[in-house]
Design a protein around this motif. Sequence first.
Motif, PDB file in Angstrom:
ATOM      1  N   TYR A 120      17.239  32.052  18.759  1.00 12.37           N
ATOM      2  CA  TYR A 120      17.183  32.644  17.427  1.00 12.37           C
ATOM      3  C   TYR A 120      16.001  32.094  16.638  1.00 12.37           C
ATOM      4  O   TYR A 120      15.425  31.072  16.998  1.00 12.37           O
ATOM      5  CB  TYR A 120      18.497  32.370  16.661  1.00 12.37           C
ATOM      6  N   GLU A 121      15.653  32.794  15.565  1.00 11.60           N
ATOM      7  CA  GLU A 121      14.624  32.347  14.619  1.00 11.60           C
ATOM      8  C   GLU A 121      15.309  31.964  13.330  1.00 11.60           C
ATOM      9  O   GLU A 121      16.260  32.626  12.915  1.00 11.60           O
ATOM     10  CB  GLU A 121      13.643  33.479  14.314  1.00 11.60           C
ATOM     11  N   GLY A 122      14.826  30.920  12.682  1.00 13.68           N
ATOM     12  CA  GLY A 122      15.369  30.545  11.384  1.00 13.68           C
ATOM     13  C   GLY A 122      15.931  29.151  11.377  1.00 13.68           C
ATOM     14  O   GLY A 122      15.693  28.353  12.279  1.00 13.68           O
ATOM     15  N   SER A 123      16.703  28.878  10.320  1.00 18.56           N
ATOM     16  CA  SER A 123      17.232  27.532  10.113  1.00 18.56           C
ATOM     17  C   SER A 123      18.754  27.539  10.167  1.00 18.56           C
ATOM     18  O   SER A 123      19.341  28.192  11.024  1.00 18.56           O
ATOM     19  CB  SER A 123      16.715  27.009   8.769  1.00 18.56           C
ATOM     20  N   ILE A 124      19.410  26.861   9.231  1.00 22.22           N
ATOM     21  CA  ILE A 124      20.847  26.617   9.292  1.00 22.22           C
ATOM     22  C   ILE A 124      21.672  27.906   9.311  1.00 22.22           C
ATOM     23  O   ILE A 124      22.562  28.061  10.133  1.00 22.22           O
ATOM     24  CB  ILE A 124      21.291  25.707   8.125  1.00 22.22           C
ATOM     25  N   GLY A 125      21.392  28.828   8.417  1.00 17.79           N
ATOM     26  CA  GLY A 125      22.149  30.083   8.385  1.00 17.79           C
ATOM     27  C   GLY A 125      21.992  30.860   9.676  1.00 17.79           C
ATOM     28  O   GLY A 125      22.968  31.396  10.225  1.00 17.79           O
ATOM     29  N   SER A 126      20.774  30.927  10.190  1.00 14.38           N
ATOM     30  CA  SER A 126      20.506  31.626  11.449  1.00 14.38           C
ATOM     31  C   SER A 126      21.202  30.935  12.614  1.00 14.38           C
ATOM     32  O   SER A 126      21.714  31.589  13.523  1.00 14.38           O
ATOM     33  CB  SER A 126      19.013  31.690  11.712  1.00 14.38           C
ATOM     34  N   ALA A 127      21.229  29.612  12.572  1.00 16.00           N
ATOM     35  CA  ALA A 127      21.906  28.856  13.633  1.00 16.00           C
ATOM     36  C   ALA A 127      23.391  29.170  13.650  1.00 16.00           C
ATOM     37  O   ALA A 127      23.984  29.353  14.717  1.00 16.00           O
ATOM     38  CB  ALA A 127      21.675  27.359  13.442  1.00 16.00           C
ATOM     39  N   SER A 128      23.999  29.252  12.482  1.00 11.57           N
ATOM     40  CA  SER A 128      25.430  29.580  12.405  1.00 11.57           C
ATOM     41  C   SER A 128      25.712  30.962  12.964  1.00 11.57           C
ATOM     42  O   SER A 128      26.684  31.164  13.700  1.00 11.57           O
ATOM     43  CB  SER A 128      25.912  29.516  10.953  1.00 11.57           C
ATOM     44  N   CYS A 129      24.857  31.921  12.634  1.00  9.36           N
ATOM     45  CA  CYS A 129      25.020  33.280  13.163  1.00  9.36           C
ATOM     46  C   CYS A 129      24.835  33.302  14.680  1.00  9.36           C
ATOM     47  O   CYS A 129      25.551  34.018  15.388  1.00  9.36           O
ATOM     48  CB  CYS A 129      24.031  34.227  12.490  1.00  9.36           C
ATOM     49  N   ALA A 130      23.887  32.515  15.173  1.00  5.77           N
ATOM     50  CA  ALA A 130      23.640  32.454  16.622  1.00  5.77           C
ATOM     51  C   ALA A 130      24.843  31.868  17.350  1.00  5.77           C
ATOM     52  O   ALA A 130      25.253  32.369  18.403  1.00  5.77           O
ATOM     53  CB  ALA A 130      22.384  31.629  16.911  1.00  5.77           C
ATOM     54  N   VAL A 131      25.420  30.803  16.804  1.00  2.00           N
ATOM     55  CA  VAL A 131      26.600  30.193  17.418  1.00  2.00           C
ATOM     56  C   VAL A 131      27.753  31.197  17.442  1.00  2.00           C
ATOM     57  O   VAL A 131      28.442  31.345  18.455  1.00  2.00           O
ATOM     58  CB  VAL A 131      27.016  28.897  16.675  1.00  2.00           C
ATOM     59  N   THR A 132      27.950  31.904  16.359  1.00  5.28           N
ATOM     60  CA  THR A 132      29.029  32.893  16.287  1.00  5.28           C
ATOM     61  C   THR A 132      28.829  33.993  17.317  1.00  5.28           C
ATOM     62  O   THR A 132      29.769  34.356  18.040  1.00  5.28           O
ATOM     63  CB  THR A 132      29.113  33.500  14.875  1.00  5.28           C
ATOM     64  N   ALA A 133      27.619  34.530  17.412  1.00  5.59           N
ATOM     65  CA  ALA A 133      27.335  35.597  18.369  1.00  5.59           C
ATOM     66  C   ALA A 133      27.540  35.112  19.804  1.00  5.59           C
ATOM     67  O   ALA A 133      28.163  35.799  20.627  1.00  5.59           O
ATOM     68  CB  ALA A 133      25.912  36.115  18.182  1.00  5.59           C
ATOM     69  N   ALA A 134      27.019  33.938  20.109  1.00  2.00           N
ATOM     70  CA  ALA A 134      27.165  33.401  21.467  1.00  2.00           C
ATOM     71  C   ALA A 134      28.624  33.105  21.780  1.00  2.00           C
ATOM     72  O   ALA A 134      29.099  33.380  22.886  1.00  2.00           O
ATOM     73  CB  ALA A 134      26.313  32.134  21.615  1.00  2.00           C
ATOM     74  N   ASP A 135      29.342  32.563  20.827  1.00  2.89           N
ATOM     75  CA  ASP A 135      30.752  32.236  21.030  1.00  2.89           C
ATOM     76  C   ASP A 135      31.587  33.491  21.289  1.00  2.89           C
ATOM     77  O   ASP A 135      32.510  33.468  22.110  1.00  2.89           O
ATOM     78  CB  ASP A 135      31.285  31.470  19.818  1.00  2.89           C
ATOM     79  N   GLN A 136      31.273  34.577  20.620  1.00  3.53           N
ATOM     80  CA  GLN A 136      31.993  35.834  20.855  1.00  3.53           C
ATOM     81  C   GLN A 136      31.859  36.272  22.310  1.00  3.53           C
ATOM     82  O   GLN A 136      32.847  36.640  22.950  1.00  3.53           O
ATOM     83  CB  GLN A 136      31.474  36.939  19.935  1.00  3.53           C
ATOM     84  N   PHE A 137      30.635  36.188  22.838  1.00  4.12           N
ATOM     85  CA  PHE A 137      30.426  36.607  24.224  1.00  4.12           C
ATOM     86  C   PHE A 137      31.084  35.626  25.200  1.00  4.12           C
ATOM     87  O   PHE A 137      31.741  36.035  26.151  1.00  4.12           O
ATOM     88  CB  PHE A 137      28.940  36.756  24.548  1.00  4.12           C
ATOM     89  N   ALA A 138      30.928  34.328  24.951  1.00  2.00           N
ATOM     90  CA  ALA A 138      31.535  33.320  25.822  1.00  2.00           C
ATOM     91  C   ALA A 138      33.067  33.481  25.846  1.00  2.00           C
ATOM     92  O   ALA A 138      33.678  33.366  26.918  1.00  2.00           O
ATOM     93  CB  ALA A 138      31.146  31.924  25.359  1.00  2.00           C
ATOM     94  N   ASN A 139      33.668  33.762  24.705  1.00  2.00           N
ATOM     95  CA  ASN A 139      35.121  33.973  24.660  1.00  2.00           C
ATOM     96  C   ASN A 139      35.534  35.196  25.455  1.00  2.00           C
ATOM     97  O   ASN A 139      36.574  35.196  26.125  1.00  2.00           O
ATOM     98  CB  ASN A 139      35.607  34.082  23.215  1.00  2.00           C
ATOM     99  N   GLN A 140      34.738  36.246  25.412  1.00  2.00           N
ATOM    100  CA  GLN A 140      35.040  37.441  26.214  1.00  2.00           C
ATOM    101  C   GLN A 140      34.998  37.116  27.697  1.00  2.00           C
ATOM    102  O   GLN A 140      35.848  37.556  28.475  1.00  2.00           O
ATOM    103  CB  GLN A 140      34.063  38.573  25.880  1.00  2.00           C
ATOM    104  N   LEU A 141      33.995  36.334  28.115  1.00  2.00           N
ATOM    105  CA  LEU A 141      33.910  35.925  29.519  1.00  2.00           C
ATOM    106  C   LEU A 141      35.134  35.095  29.916  1.00  2.00           C
ATOM    107  O   LEU A 141      35.697  35.286  30.995  1.00  2.00           O
ATOM    108  CB  LEU A 141      32.649  35.111  29.778  1.00  2.00           C
ATOM    109  N   CYS A 142      35.525  34.181  29.042  1.00  2.00           N
ATOM    110  CA  CYS A 142      36.669  33.318  29.348  1.00  2.00           C
ATOM    111  C   CYS A 142      37.972  34.110  29.405  1.00  2.00           C
ATOM    112  O   CYS A 142      38.806  33.848  30.270  1.00  2.00           O
ATOM    113  CB  CYS A 142      36.775  32.204  28.313  1.00  2.00           C
ATOM    114  N   ARG A 143      38.133  35.085  28.524  1.00  2.00           N
ATOM    115  CA  ARG A 143      39.339  35.927  28.553  1.00  2.00           C
ATOM    116  C   ARG A 143      39.440  36.707  29.856  1.00  2.00           C
ATOM    117  O   ARG A 143      40.518  36.955  30.358  1.00  2.00           O
ATOM    118  CB  ARG A 143      39.358  36.894  27.373  1.00  2.00           C
TER     119      ARG A 143
END
Length: 146
Positions: A120-143
């Motif tokens: 991702y590009e950006g700082s703290i806010g962008s990092a939070s959005c990146a973690v959320t997006a990645a976590d959504q996909f990782a959770n789908q894989l785990c399910r």
Amino acid sequence: MDWTAVHRLWDKWAPDNVGSGQPLKAALLVNYDPTGPSRLLSTIAEQEGFRADPVELSQFVNFVKRNNLQTETFLLGPNEYLVTSIHENWFHARCMNTSKPSGEGVVVMQTAAFLLVAIYEGSIGSASCAVTAADQFANQLCRKSL
């Protein structure tokens, strides 16, 4: 491994999360088995917004396997990253040589069979959005037990 399910999940997730105006600039899904023999090469299962070099990918996977996250840096493309936070199944790193004024970073999440690399590009806010997006996909894989 149900590759059809993996591709289907990626095809649904990537357009909403990777690209211009989305939380992620690029993403890679790397087939990864930390318990497998070192002679087995990890392969790119999916990629969006980034073209990984196989040698570079191998060096990155070796970085993850060595688990010296706090003492080493790693390369993705022309960028060198330094790990800034480590969590149970993921870590975050910031780009040390970016030309972007707001900076760049990467979130790397590990599932049972994959490494998800979210850039991702950006700082703290962008990092939070990146973690959320990645976590959504990782959770789908785990399910799906992938």
